[in-house]
Motif scaffolding. Structure first.
Motif, mmCIF file in Angstrom:
data_model
loop_
_atom_site.group_PDB
_atom_site.id
_atom_site.type_symbol
_atom_site.label_atom_id
_atom_site.label_comp_id
_atom_site.label_asym_id
_atom_site.label_seq_id
_atom_site.Cartn_x
_atom_site.Cartn_y
_atom_site.Cartn_z
ATOM 1 N N LYS A 9 -2.738 -28.348 16.606
ATOM 2 C CA LYS A 9 -3.650 -27.199 16.668
ATOM 3 C C LYS A 9 -4.258 -26.925 15.291
ATOM 4 O O LYS A 9 -5.454 -26.692 15.166
ATOM 5 N N GLU A 43 2.931 -29.602 18.354
ATOM 6 C CA GLU A 43 1.804 -28.892 18.966
ATOM 7 C C GLU A 43 1.095 -28.007 17.947
ATOM 8 O O GLU A 43 -0.130 -27.965 17.896
ATOM 9 N N GLU A 83 8.762 -30.678 19.519
ATOM 10 C CA GLU A 83 7.538 -30.603 20.316
ATOM 11 C C GLU A 83 6.667 -29.432 19.880
ATOM 12 O O GLU A 83 5.449 -29.565 19.739
#
Length: 172
Positions: A98, A94, A90
């Protein structure tokens, strides 16, 4: 006489054991995770609260060459198999999202800079319509200077300054 309990036990064993293809997919996924984790800097890895041995293995692999790197990745995969990797997956996802967003923003800013320098007045007008908070006078001056530098084969100092200005305006 036929022993049914033995058959039940064998069926249970087969159901629990993953097939070879599934094992290979899982190891491949862990190898991808290991590569993605090794691309992160030490600060990002520290924030992930990795086991100490895994953290040091990931830091070490960043400075290794081919053969040693391959062995180190095998070791990292071995360590990853011993822990729950869901939170790491995860976090890497992420961070990837980004970075993708940052890349999009960077390319959008580059396109605007190139267009302003190439098209001049019309592009400046369109940019000012879209971003009214921008300083039109400063943008015009930087575009003029960037074009002069381009024609004179000088370093693109104004172009870089224009990029920084546009980046700040677009992100605001």
């Amino acid at each position: 006489m036929y022993d049914t309990h033995a058959d039940d036990y064998e069926d249970f064993e087969l159901a629990e054991r993953l097939n070879k293809s599934q094992q290979k997919r899982e190891i491949s996924d862990l190898h991808d995770l290991a590569r993605n984790l090794s691309k992160l800097d030490a600060v990002a890895l520290e924030k992930m609260e990795l086991p100490n041995e895994l953290f040091h293995a990931l830091i070490d692999v960043q400075s290794m060459k081919h053969g040693a790197e391959k062995r180190q990745y095998k070791f990292i995969v071995k360590l990853l198999r011993q822990i729950d990797t869901e939170s790491f997956l995860e976090t890497v996802a992420e961070l990837g999202a980004k970075k993708e967003e940052q890349d999009k923003h960077f390319h959008r800013t580059e396109r605007w800079r190139d267009r302003l320098i190439a098209d001049g007045h019309d592009a400046i007008t369109e940019f000012m319509d879209r971003y009214p908070q921008a300083d039109a006078g400063q943008i015009r001056q930087l575009v003029r200077n960037a074009n002069k530098e381009l024609l004179a084969n000088k370093p693109p100092k104004s172009s870089r300054t224009l990029f920084r200005l546009l980046r700040d305006v677009i992100s605001a």
